[in-house]
Design an enzyme around this catalytic site. Structure first.
Site, mmCIF file in Angstrom:
data_model
loop_
_atom_site.group_PDB
_atom_site.id
_atom_site.type_symbol
_atom_site.label_atom_id
_atom_site.label_comp_id
_atom_site.label_asym_id
_atom_site.label_seq_id
_atom_site.Cartn_x
_atom_site.Cartn_y
_atom_site.Cartn_z
ATOM 1 N N ASP A 190 -94.058 -20.122 -23.618
ATOM 2 C CA ASP A 190 -94.682 -20.174 -24.900
ATOM 3 C C ASP A 190 -95.942 -20.993 -24.582
ATOM 4 O O ASP A 190 -96.072 -21.685 -24.057
ATOM 5 C CB ASP A 190 -93.641 -20.871 -25.824
ATOM 6 C CG ASP A 190 -92.926 -22.162 -25.399
ATOM 7 O OD1 ASP A 190 -92.988 -22.579 -24.264
ATOM 8 O OD2 ASP A 190 -91.627 -22.277 -25.858
ATOM 9 N N ASN A 194 -81.653 -28.387 -32.187
ATOM 10 C CA ASN A 194 -80.946 -27.488 -33.065
ATOM 11 C C ASN A 194 -80.610 -26.021 -32.412
ATOM 12 O O ASN A 194 -80.353 -25.094 -33.133
ATOM 13 C CB ASN A 194 -82.146 -27.084 -34.318
ATOM 14 C CG ASN A 194 -83.374 -26.289 -33.420
ATOM 15 O OD1 ASN A 194 -83.515 -26.257 -32.368
ATOM 16 N ND2 ASN A 194 -84.295 -26.020 -34.620
ATOM 17 N N HIS A 196 -82.609 -24.051 -30.404
ATOM 18 C CA HIS A 196 -83.503 -23.235 -30.027
ATOM 19 C C HIS A 196 -83.757 -22.882 -28.622
ATOM 20 O O HIS A 196 -83.410 -23.863 -27.808
ATOM 21 C CB HIS A 196 -84.816 -23.548 -30.977
ATOM 22 C CG HIS A 196 -85.733 -24.612 -30.296
ATOM 23 N ND1 HIS A 196 -86.346 -25.676 -31.217
ATOM 24 C CD2 HIS A 196 -85.873 -24.992 -29.053
ATOM 25 C CE1 HIS A 196 -86.986 -26.372 -30.073
ATOM 26 N NE2 HIS A 196 -86.857 -26.142 -28.901
ATOM 27 N N GLU A 213 -86.508 -20.362 -33.223
ATOM 28 C CA GLU A 213 -85.803 -21.558 -33.971
ATOM 29 C C GLU A 213 -84.603 -20.598 -34.636
ATOM 30 O O GLU A 213 -84.475 -19.401 -34.432
ATOM 31 C CB GLU A 213 -86.747 -21.894 -35.290
ATOM 32 C CG GLU A 213 -87.917 -22.658 -34.440
ATOM 33 C CD GLU A 213 -87.705 -23.924 -33.782
ATOM 34 O OE1 GLU A 213 -86.433 -24.195 -34.087
ATOM 35 O OE2 GLU A 213 -88.440 -24.658 -33.229
HETATM 36 C C1 F6R Z 1 -90.569 -25.364 -23.891
HETATM 37 C C2 F6R Z 1 -89.602 -24.790 -24.995
HETATM 38 C C3 F6R Z 1 -88.749 -25.631 -25.757
HETATM 39 C C4 F6R Z 1 -88.070 -26.633 -25.008
HETATM 40 C C5 F6R Z 1 -87.060 -27.337 -26.105
HETATM 41 C C6 F6R Z 1 -86.511 -28.594 -25.301
HETATM 42 O O1 F6R Z 1 -91.350 -24.562 -23.191
HETATM 43 O O2 F6R Z 1 -89.893 -23.649 -24.813
HETATM 44 O O3 F6R Z 1 -87.704 -24.571 -26.326
HETATM 45 O O4 F6R Z 1 -87.341 -26.137 -23.963
HETATM 46 O O5 F6R Z 1 -87.640 -27.682 -27.192
HETATM 47 O O6 F6R Z 1 -87.485 -29.666 -25.107
HETATM 48 P P1 F6R Z 1 -87.208 -30.766 -24.285
HETATM 49 O O7 F6R Z 1 -86.882 -30.547 -23.050
HETATM 50 O O8 F6R Z 1 -88.425 -31.744 -24.643
HETATM 51 O O9 F6R Z 1 -85.953 -31.468 -24.764
#
Ligand code: F6R
Length: 248
Positions: free
Chosen positions: A67, A136, A138, A143
């Site tokens: 992303d 959450n 995702h 989401e």
């Molecule tokens: C990152 C992404 C997000 C993260 C997720 C966890 O490219 O797509 O979905 O993997 O938000 O983030 P952290 O690792 O910072 O807890």
């Protein structure tokens, strides 16, 4: 789905790095899907260590990131392109031509998303996709409520995500409100998926994703349907699981 519980964050990162390194050694032109965020930092550090020790090369590896924020140039310190550069790419022998990250400044976002999907196919599909998980549930920017069959597309960031991101920006109106993200369907087509989670704030999401029902309200729960998925955790993220899993 193979759940592996490492002793701590470093143990989790090493387990993940051993799988990634093994796949690159077997197929030097591996198509590797990458995630940003704090969770994979230890994995990237470990891969850099292997490269510097001479036991791993990225020269033929093709990467696709999950992303990117819309509206941020690649040089912006909060862009995911910048994150990848700082935390992995500049430390190893990656060929810049083989790096793919959605372009947050693309003029025609829909056409760019279609191009990204086609580009993944052109390289033969993703061999191994690394994903993190949000508190959450995702995955990438999918989401709760995202279609389980979704493809790469534009997503509006949730109010919570926008507020969480404010601390990284000087001005409130600089905070991105949209992102390009691989879809859940895109992620599920990877030949192998490696989901990483650490720390207690992920324990509920991991419980729901690994042992709960498969539902769009917990996008990561789709991993239960994947034919070759690894869920690599530290003890804190695994704390609410009730079944027996491999402890390392
Ligand atoms: C990152 C992404 C997000 C993260 C997720 C966890 O490219 O797509 O979905 O993997 O938000 O983030 P952290 O690792 O910072 O807890």
């Amino acid at each position: 789905m193979l759940v592996i519980i490492g002793k701590d964050y470093d143990g989790m990162s090493r387990e993940a790095a051993n799988i990634v390194a093994d796949r690159i050694r077997r197929k030097p032109n591996l198509v590797l899907g990458l995630a940003t965020g704090s969770t994979p930092l230890g994995l990237y550090r470990e891969l850099i260590r292997m490269y510097k020790g001479g036991s791993l090369s990225f020269s033929k590896v093709i990467t696709f990131n999950l992303d990117e924020y819309i509206g941020l140039p690649r040089t912006h310190t909060q862009s995911y392109a910048h994150f990848m550069q700082e935390n992995l790419f500049k430390h190893v022998d990656m060929d810049p031509h083989y790096i793919h990250i959605p372009d947050g400044l693309a003029n025609d976002i829909d056409a760019h998303c279609e191009w990204y999907e086609n580009e993944i196919q052109r390289w033969g599909g993703i061999d191994l996709q690394i994903v993190g998980i949000g508190a959450n549930g995702h995955i990438a920017f999918n989401e709760p409520g995202s279609s389980l069959g979704s493809r790469t597309r534009i997503k509006t960031l949730s109010q919570q995500t926008i507020e969480d991101n404010m601390r990284f920006f000087k001005k409130k109106d600089e905070v991105p409100k949209f992102a390009i993200t691989m879809g859940i369907g895109t992620i599920m087509e990877a030949k192998e998926v490696l989901l990483l989670a650490s720390s207690s704030n992920k324990a509920d999401a991991i419980k729901a994703a690994v042992e709960g029902p498969i539902t769009a309200m917990v996008p990561a729960s789709i991993i239960q349907m994947h034919r070759k998925a690894y869920v690599i955790l530290d003890r804190e993220a695994a704390a609410k699981l009730t079944q027996q899993y491999e402890q390392r």
